[in-house]
Design a protein around this motif. Structure first.
Motif, PDB file in Angstrom:
ATOM      1  N   GLU A 114      38.081  -3.921 -75.339  1.00  0.00           N
ATOM      2  CA  GLU A 114      37.434  -5.115 -75.597  1.00  0.00           C
ATOM      3  C   GLU A 114      35.916  -4.135 -75.133  1.00  0.00           C
ATOM      4  N   LEU A 115      35.486  -3.782 -73.939  1.00  0.00           N
ATOM      5  CA  LEU A 115      34.842  -2.705 -73.579  1.00  0.00           C
ATOM      6  C   LEU A 115      34.540  -1.802 -74.277  1.00  0.00           C
ATOM      7  N   HIS A 116      36.036  -0.937 -74.301  1.00  0.00           N
ATOM      8  CA  HIS A 116      35.485  -0.038 -75.792  1.00  0.00           C
ATOM      9  C   HIS A 116      35.244  -0.571 -76.987  1.00  0.00           C
ATOM     10  N   TRP A 117      35.088  -1.490 -77.597  1.00  0.00           N
ATOM     11  CA  TRP A 117      34.750  -1.869 -78.632  1.00  0.00           C
ATOM     12  C   TRP A 117      33.734  -2.086 -78.386  1.00  0.00           C
ATOM     13  N   LEU A 118      32.647  -2.876 -77.434  1.00  0.00           N
ATOM     14  CA  LEU A 118      31.595  -3.008 -77.055  1.00  0.00           C
ATOM     15  C   LEU A 118      30.561  -1.239 -76.855  1.00  0.00           C
ATOM     16  N   LEU A 119      31.225  -1.093 -76.423  1.00  0.00           N
ATOM     17  CA  LEU A 119      30.342   0.518 -76.372  1.00  0.00           C
ATOM     18  C   LEU A 119      30.544   1.056 -77.299  1.00  0.00           C
ATOM     19  N   ASN A 120      31.675   1.303 -77.775  1.00  0.00           N
ATOM     20  CA  ASN A 120      31.584   2.333 -79.755  1.00  0.00           C
ATOM     21  C   ASN A 120      30.575   1.253 -80.652  1.00  0.00           C
ATOM     22  N   ARG A 121      30.407  -0.136 -80.612  1.00  0.00           N
ATOM     23  CA  ARG A 121      29.501  -0.626 -81.198  1.00  0.00           C
ATOM     24  C   ARG A 121      27.816  -0.462 -81.109  1.00  0.00           C
ATOM     25  N   THR A 122      27.626   0.106 -79.860  1.00  0.00           N
ATOM     26  CA  THR A 122      26.448  -0.113 -79.302  1.00  0.00           C
ATOM     27  C   THR A 122      26.108   2.158 -79.481  1.00  0.00           C
ATOM     28  N   GLY A 123      27.452   2.334 -79.747  1.00  0.00           N
ATOM     29  CA  GLY A 123      26.896   4.107 -79.768  1.00  0.00           C
ATOM     30  C   GLY A 123      27.112   4.599 -78.858  1.00  0.00           C
ATOM     31  N   VAL A 124      27.702   4.349 -77.874  1.00  0.00           N
ATOM     32  CA  VAL A 124      28.665   5.123 -76.590  1.00  0.00           C
ATOM     33  C   VAL A 124      29.798   5.241 -76.730  1.00  0.00           C
ATOM     34  N   ASP A 125      30.566   6.686 -76.538  1.00  0.00           N
ATOM     35  CA  ASP A 125      31.983   6.953 -77.090  1.00  0.00           C
ATOM     36  C   ASP A 125      31.981   7.001 -75.718  1.00  0.00           C
ATOM     37  N   PHE A 126      33.247   6.685 -75.541  1.00  0.00           N
ATOM     38  CA  PHE A 126      34.194   6.554 -74.505  1.00  0.00           C
ATOM     39  C   PHE A 126      35.451   6.527 -75.572  1.00  0.00           C
ATOM     40  N   ILE A 127      36.368   7.755 -74.607  1.00  0.00           N
ATOM     41  CA  ILE A 127      38.511   7.410 -75.202  1.00  0.00           C
ATOM     42  C   ILE A 127      38.482   6.428 -73.825  1.00  0.00           C
ATOM     43  N   SER A 128      39.389   5.517 -74.679  1.00  0.00           N
ATOM     44  CA  SER A 128      39.801   4.303 -73.790  1.00  0.00           C
ATOM     45  C   SER A 128      40.295   4.820 -72.310  1.00  0.00           C
ATOM     46  N   ASP A 129      41.233   6.135 -72.252  1.00  0.00           N
ATOM     47  CA  ASP A 129      42.075   6.282 -71.005  1.00  0.00           C
ATOM     48  C   ASP A 129      41.036   6.670 -69.765  1.00  0.00           C
ATOM     49  N   ASP A 130      39.669   7.742 -71.165  1.00  0.00           N
ATOM     50  CA  ASP A 130      38.571   8.082 -69.936  1.00  0.00           C
ATOM     51  C   ASP A 130      38.162   6.474 -68.788  1.00  0.00           C
ATOM     52  N   LEU A 131      37.841   5.548 -69.703  1.00  0.00           N
ATOM     53  CA  LEU A 131      36.898   4.393 -69.535  1.00  0.00           C
ATOM     54  C   LEU A 131      37.615   4.028 -68.716  1.00  0.00           C
ATOM     55  N   GLU A 132      39.490   3.818 -68.610  1.00  0.00           N
ATOM     56  CA  GLU A 132      40.114   3.205 -67.773  1.00  0.00           C
ATOM     57  C   GLU A 132      40.028   3.884 -66.531  1.00  0.00           C
ATOM     58  N   SER A 133      40.072   5.012 -66.446  1.00  0.00           N
ATOM     59  CA  SER A 133      39.791   6.175 -65.075  1.00  0.00           C
ATOM     60  C   SER A 133      38.415   6.129 -64.125  1.00  0.00           C
ATOM     61  N   LEU A 134      37.442   5.911 -65.132  1.00  0.00           N
ATOM     62  CA  LEU A 134      35.823   5.516 -64.560  1.00  0.00           C
ATOM     63  C   LEU A 134      35.949   4.097 -63.894  1.00  0.00           C
ATOM     64  N   ILE A 135      36.652   3.147 -63.920  1.00  0.00           N
ATOM     65  CA  ILE A 135      36.442   1.964 -63.872  1.00  0.00           C
ATOM     66  C   ILE A 135      37.393   1.441 -63.121  1.00  0.00           C
ATOM     67  N   GLY A 136      38.834   2.285 -63.216  1.00  0.00           N
ATOM     68  CA  GLY A 136      40.133   1.933 -61.868  1.00  0.00           C
ATOM     69  C   GLY A 136      40.507   0.886 -62.011  1.00  0.00           C
ATOM     70  N   LYS A 137      40.737   0.254 -63.089  1.00  0.00           N
ATOM     71  CA  LYS A 137      41.564  -0.683 -63.179  1.00  0.00           C
ATOM     72  C   LYS A 137      41.484  -1.288 -64.738  1.00  0.00           C
ATOM     73  N   SER A 138      42.484  -2.013 -65.928  1.00  0.00           N
ATOM     74  CA  SER A 138      42.030  -2.625 -66.756  1.00  0.00           C
ATOM     75  C   SER A 138      41.488  -3.599 -67.684  1.00  0.00           C
ATOM     76  N   LYS A 139      41.006  -4.302 -66.445  1.00  0.00           N
ATOM     77  CA  LYS A 139      40.121  -5.102 -67.140  1.00  0.00           C
ATOM     78  C   LYS A 139      39.080  -5.638 -65.925  1.00  0.00           C
ATOM     79  N   ILE A 140      37.912  -6.218 -66.501  1.00  0.00           N
ATOM     80  CA  ILE A 140      36.852  -6.468 -65.234  1.00  0.00           C
ATOM     81  C   ILE A 140      36.488  -7.774 -65.517  1.00  0.00           C
ATOM     82  N   ASP A 141      35.921  -8.027 -63.801  1.00  0.00           N
ATOM     83  CA  ASP A 141      34.958  -9.705 -64.419  1.00  0.00           C
ATOM     84  C   ASP A 141      33.554  -9.932 -64.512  1.00  0.00           C
TER      85      ASP A 141
END
Length: 151
Positions: free
Chosen positions: A28-55
C-alpha cells in the motif's frame, strides 16, 4: 512546517489502507509513493522501514522523514507556487481538470481537441487524496516527477 496537517495525513493513511486493518502495508505504501513520483522497490522500502506494515504514528514519522529529505530551496518553492497559480484560475487552491485543460490549450501545449479525459488521467496520477483535483503539494509532486523523468 509540514505541508500536510495531521488530519490530512489521517485521510491519506485511511485512503491507502485499502483493507482497513489500521496498518499500511509495504504494498500500500509502495502504491502511494509510486503515485507521488517517488521510486522505491518494495524490498528496499521494507528494509528501510524494517517491517512489512506500519501504523499511523509510524506513517507520520516516515512522512516527516521524507519531507525533511525532500525540502528544496525557497526559490524552487516560489517558482512552483507561481506556476501553480497560473493553473489555479479561480484561486480556490486547487487545479481542476477544466483549469488544467484551459491553461494547456492557452499556452499552446495542447490543441483544443485534446479531451478533458486526458487531464483527468494526468491529475489522477498525482491526486493522493483522490478528490479529483490537485492541491499545491500534489502539483509539486507532479512537477518534481516530470523534472526527474526528463533528466
Amino acid at each position: 512546517m509540514s505541508p500536510f496537517n495531521a488530519s490530512d495525513l489521517q485521510r491519506i493513511f485511511e485512503t491507502i489502507d485499502r483493507n482497513g486493518d489500521g496498518f499500511v502495508s509495504i504494498e500500500e505504501l509502495h502504491w502511494l509513493l509510486n503515485r507521488t513520483g517517488v521510486d522505491f522497490i518494495s524490498d528496499d522500502l521494507e528494509s528501510l522501514i524494517g517491517k512489512s506494515k506500519i501504523d499511523f504514528d509510524e506513517f507520520l514519522s516516515l512522512y516527516e522523514s521524507i519531507s525533511e529529505i525532500n525540502r528544496g530551496g525557497e526559490e524552487i518553492e516560489s517558482d512552483l507556487l507561481n506556476a501553480f497559480q497560473v493553473f489555479d484560475e479561480n484561486r480556490d487552491g486547487f487545479i481542476s481538470c477544466d483549469e488544467l485543460h484551459n491553461v494547456l490549450v492557452r499556452l499552446g501545449l495542447w490543441d483544443d481537441k485534446r479531451c478533458v479525459r486526458d487531464c483527468r488521467r494526468m491529475i489522477g496520477a498525482f491526486d493522493v487524496d483522490l478528490d479529483g483535483r490537485l492541491d499545491f503539494e500534489e502539483f509539486k509532486n507532479m512537477m518534481n516527477y516530470s523534472s526527474h523523468s526528463s533528466s
